[in-house]
Each structure stands twice: as structure tokens, then as C-alpha cells.
Design a protein around this motif. Structure first.
Motif, short mmCIF file in Angstrom:
data_model
loop_
_atom_site.label_atom_id
_atom_site.label_comp_id
_atom_site.label_asym_id
_atom_site.label_seq_id
_atom_site.Cartn_x
_atom_site.Cartn_y
_atom_site.Cartn_z
N ALA A 148 20.92 14.32 -41.92
CA ALA A 148 21.79 14.06 -40.78
C ALA A 148 21.43 12.74 -40.11
O ALA A 148 22.31 12.00 -39.66
CB ALA A 148 21.69 15.21 -39.79
N ASP A 149 20.13 12.43 -40.01
CA ASP A 149 19.73 11.17 -39.37
C ASP A 149 20.26 9.97 -40.14
O ASP A 149 20.74 9.00 -39.54
CB ASP A 149 18.21 11.10 -39.27
CG ASP A 149 17.75 9.83 -38.57
OD1 ASP A 149 18.11 9.64 -37.39
OD2 ASP A 149 17.05 9.02 -39.22
N ARG A 152 23.89 9.54 -39.34
CA ARG A 152 24.11 8.90 -38.03
C ARG A 152 23.97 7.38 -38.15
O ARG A 152 24.75 6.62 -37.56
CB ARG A 152 23.12 9.44 -37.00
CG ARG A 152 23.32 10.90 -36.62
CD ARG A 152 22.42 11.30 -35.48
NE ARG A 152 22.42 12.74 -35.28
CZ ARG A 152 21.48 13.56 -35.76
NH1 ARG A 152 20.46 13.06 -36.46
NH2 ARG A 152 21.56 14.86 -35.56
N SER A 197 24.41 20.20 -42.14
CA SER A 197 23.66 19.37 -41.19
C SER A 197 24.42 18.09 -40.87
O SER A 197 24.49 17.68 -39.70
CB SER A 197 22.29 19.02 -41.78
OG SER A 197 21.52 20.17 -41.99
N VAL A 198 24.98 17.45 -41.88
CA VAL A 198 25.69 16.20 -41.67
C VAL A 198 26.98 16.43 -40.89
O VAL A 198 27.33 15.64 -39.99
CB VAL A 198 25.96 15.50 -43.01
CG1 VAL A 198 26.92 14.32 -42.84
CG2 VAL A 198 24.66 15.03 -43.63
N ALA A 201 26.39 16.45 -37.36
CA ALA A 201 25.86 15.21 -36.80
C ALA A 201 26.89 14.10 -36.64
O ALA A 201 26.81 13.32 -35.69
CB ALA A 201 24.71 14.71 -37.68
N VAL A 202 27.85 14.01 -37.58
CA VAL A 202 28.80 12.91 -37.55
C VAL A 202 30.21 13.39 -37.87
O VAL A 202 30.39 14.40 -38.56
CB VAL A 202 28.42 11.79 -38.57
CG1 VAL A 202 27.07 11.19 -38.23
CG2 VAL A 202 28.44 12.32 -39.98
#
Length: 348
Positions: A148-149, A152, A197-198, A201-202
Motif C-alpha cells: 500500500a505504501d 501511495r 491493502s492497495v 490506500a489509493v
């Protein structure tokens, strides 16, 4: 463009000669999105491949590039000795363990000038200015992520979509920063967990990659929220792929398991386990230096049909890959995905 494809499938860009213009063109002609692997090619060779695919199809296609690593100062003397010992069996010396940028800036400019429909990046982030220039040329930009980071970060530089890669995927893991202390270079998320997760996040379209070989797998990631499924291993045994005969034979045999290794390239990659991988489980984190170092050994071993000293990148489900023309595979995957969705809808 990816979202608008008639078939929500992408043929993964597989460097090292695996993804050919003929493979990419056949996939695009069948209504999906074919990809060329621009990494590890000279500028001239990449230009030839772009020209070739355009002579074969008028459909959209993509080109992938590796973002250069910043890991330059690594002591490889000890590893050179190991490579030399294996290479000696085939009469070759190790290559030069030099860092290079794979002509990345020049190839980026080349893709801008060629107005490639879709450009994807692996191993890190392109500069925001690069994304802007590609957008100005009419290209869509995809960045491959594993967490996920990373997603982003991709969103911040203006990516149009992210390719979310699960740990099941064959070939190189697309971690932005290869942590030498972790075998996989970073967190090892399964594909469905990575998608979830992704998505949290976005707000970007997701292309899902990792261990997908059947239409039911395609249906699974589409229902999980992906706009398309990216398959690499499934296309390795297609008629048009550049896969070496020795790897095709090992995949057909189906007796090897897969592991993630740095042994051949200096970056984590999943492939069929062989003797060189087992003997070098502590290989250094140094791409492209290790890749350059082992290149002569891999080339000689491949010509000799020695499966114990070549990289055979493949995903966890490689044994289920089915040899056939690429267009036939696209059609089969589409029908299997439809059947799977109908079956599930009847049960809910």
C-alpha cells in the motif's frame, strides 16, 4: 486504455527475451493488452521491437522499463568466485560486475517520442516530470507495486494505474527498495491481501499480478476489485514466447518447486529451484551488478541445456501453464473466467 480493453487481461512484460513482439502482438490482436519488456535491451533493439509490433498489429500495446537501482558500492569479490566455479563447467568467465542505468533516461525519451500507448515501470518510481511528459505524449502510466505504501507513492507522482504484484508472481519482485535483510526484499503479501491493502490506500485502477494461470483466477481478482489480470507464467509456454527449450521442458515436467532468490540477478525473483539457487541462498543484494556478473554463465548453460545454472523465472502455479498460441490462450481464459463467474453467481 487498460480499462477499455475488450478482454481484461495483460500479458506481463518479461525481460531477457521472454516477451517477444510476436507474443505481445498476438495478445493485443486477441483483445487484451500485450507488453514489450524494454529492460535489458539496447535502445536500438528496443526500437526494432517497437517497429516490429507495430508491423504486426494496430492495437494498443505497452512497454515496460526498470527504474535504475541506487545500490552501487557492493563488494562482489567472493560472489565472483562462486560464479566463476559454475561458469568454468561451460568454459566461460564471469561478466563484469559493473553498475549501469540500462540506458534508462534515453529509453524514457524514446518511449515519449514513440508515443507508446501504455508505459509501465518496475523497481521504483519514475520522476513526476517523466510521468507528465508521458501523459503529454498520450501515454498511460502504470507503476508496479507490492504494498500500500508503494501505491501511495505511485499515486503522488501521477500514475494512471498500479499493477499490484503478489508474492506468488514469477520473475522479479517489484519492491521499490530491496532490503538485504529480507529474502523477498520487503513484505511478502499474497495477491488478494495486496489488492485489499492497495484498494484501501489509493483510488487508482488496479491490475492484479501473481500466480494467475486459469480463467477462474482472472475472475477471482476481478471480483476482488482489479480492472484487469496480468499473467506472465501462463504465457511463457505459448508458441510466440521466447522461453528457452530447457525451461519449457522443466515447466512441462512440473517437478520443481519455486523460491525467491537473488542468486542470478542480485534482486529478489521467483523461479524454478535449481542447484545454483540452492548453493547461493545468501547471494548479495546488488542489481544490476550480479545480473551482469552471471550473464555469461547463464548464457552458456542455456545453450548447453543445463537447467541447474540458468534462471527459470516462473510463478508458483507454473505447472498449470498450458502450451498453445497466445490468442487461443486469451480466448480460453476469457471463457473460463465467464464460466467461473456464472458458477459463483448461481451459488449466492
Amino acid at each position: 486504455m487498460i480499462v477499455e480493453s475488450r478482454v481484461p487481461l495483460v500479458a506481463a512484460p518479461m525481460a531477457g527475451g521472454l516477451s517477444t513482439p510476436e507474443l505481445a502482438a498476438a495478445v493485443s490482436e486477441a483483445g487484451a493488452l500485450g507488453f514489450l519488456a524494454g529492460a535489458m535491451l539496447t535502445e536500438d533493439r528496443l526500437a526494432e521491437q517497437i517497429s516490429r509490433i507495430r508491423s504486426l498489429t494496430g492495437e494498443p500495446f505497452g512497454v515496460n522499463l526498470f527504474v535504475p537501482s541506487d545500490r552501487r558500492d557492493v563488494d562482489l569479490d567472493g560472489y565472483r568466485a562462486r560464479v566463476a566455479e559454475t561458469g568454468a563447467r561451460h568454459g566461460v568467465e564471469p561478466g563484469s560486475a559493473d553498475w549501469d542505468d540500462d540506458s534508462y533516461p534515453a529509453k524514457v525519451q524514446q518511449l515519449i517520442e514513440e508515443r507508446i500507448p501504455v508505459v509501465s515501470f518496475t523497481f521504483g518510481l519514475p520522476e513526476a516530470s517523466t510521468v507528465d511528459a508521458l501523459h503529454a505524449a498520450g501515454s498511460e502510466v502504470v507503476i508496479t507495486v507490492t504494498t500500500a505504501d508503494e501505491a501511495r507513492q505511485a499515486a503522488r507522482v501521477g500514475a494512471d494505474a498500479v499493477c499490484v504484484q503478489g508474492m506468488e508472481a514469477g520473475g522479479h519482485r517489484s519492491v521499490f527498495h530491496d532490503d538485504p535483510e529480507q529474502p523477498g526484499g520487503g513484505p511478502m503479501l499474497g495477491l488478494l491481501a495486496a489488492i485489499r491493502s492497495v484498494r484501501a490506500a489509493v483510488n487508482l485502477p488496479i491490475i492484479a499480478a501473481g500466480g494467475l494461470v486459469h480463467g477462474a483466477d482472472v475472475a477471482a481478482v476481478l471480483t476482488a476489485g482489479a480492472v484487469a489480470a496480468q499473467l506472465g507464467t501462463a504465457f511463457l509456454v505459448c508458441d510466440e514466447a521466447g522461453t528457452a527449450a530447457v525451461q519449457r521442458d522443466q515447466m512441462a515436467d512440473g517437478q520443481r518447486w519455486t523460491e525467491v532468490t537473488r542468486a542470478f540477478s542480485g534482486r529478489p525473483a521467483r523461479g524454478l529451484v535449481n542447484r545454483f539457487m540452492l548453493d547461493n541462498q545468501d547471494a548479495p543484494a546488488a542489481y544490476p551488478q550480479v545480473n551482469n556478473l552471471t550473464k555469461p554463465m547463464r548464457g552458456a548453460a542455456g545453450k548447453a541445456g543445463d537447467a541447474e545454472a540458468i534462471s527459470m523465472w516462473a510463478g508458483q502455479t507454473y505447472a498449470q501453464a498450458r502450451p498453445m498460441p497466445a490468442a487461443d490462450l486469451v480466448g480460453l481464459l476469457r471463457e473460463e473466467a465467464r464460466d467461473a463467474l456464472r458458477s459463483v453467481s448461481g451459488r449466492l
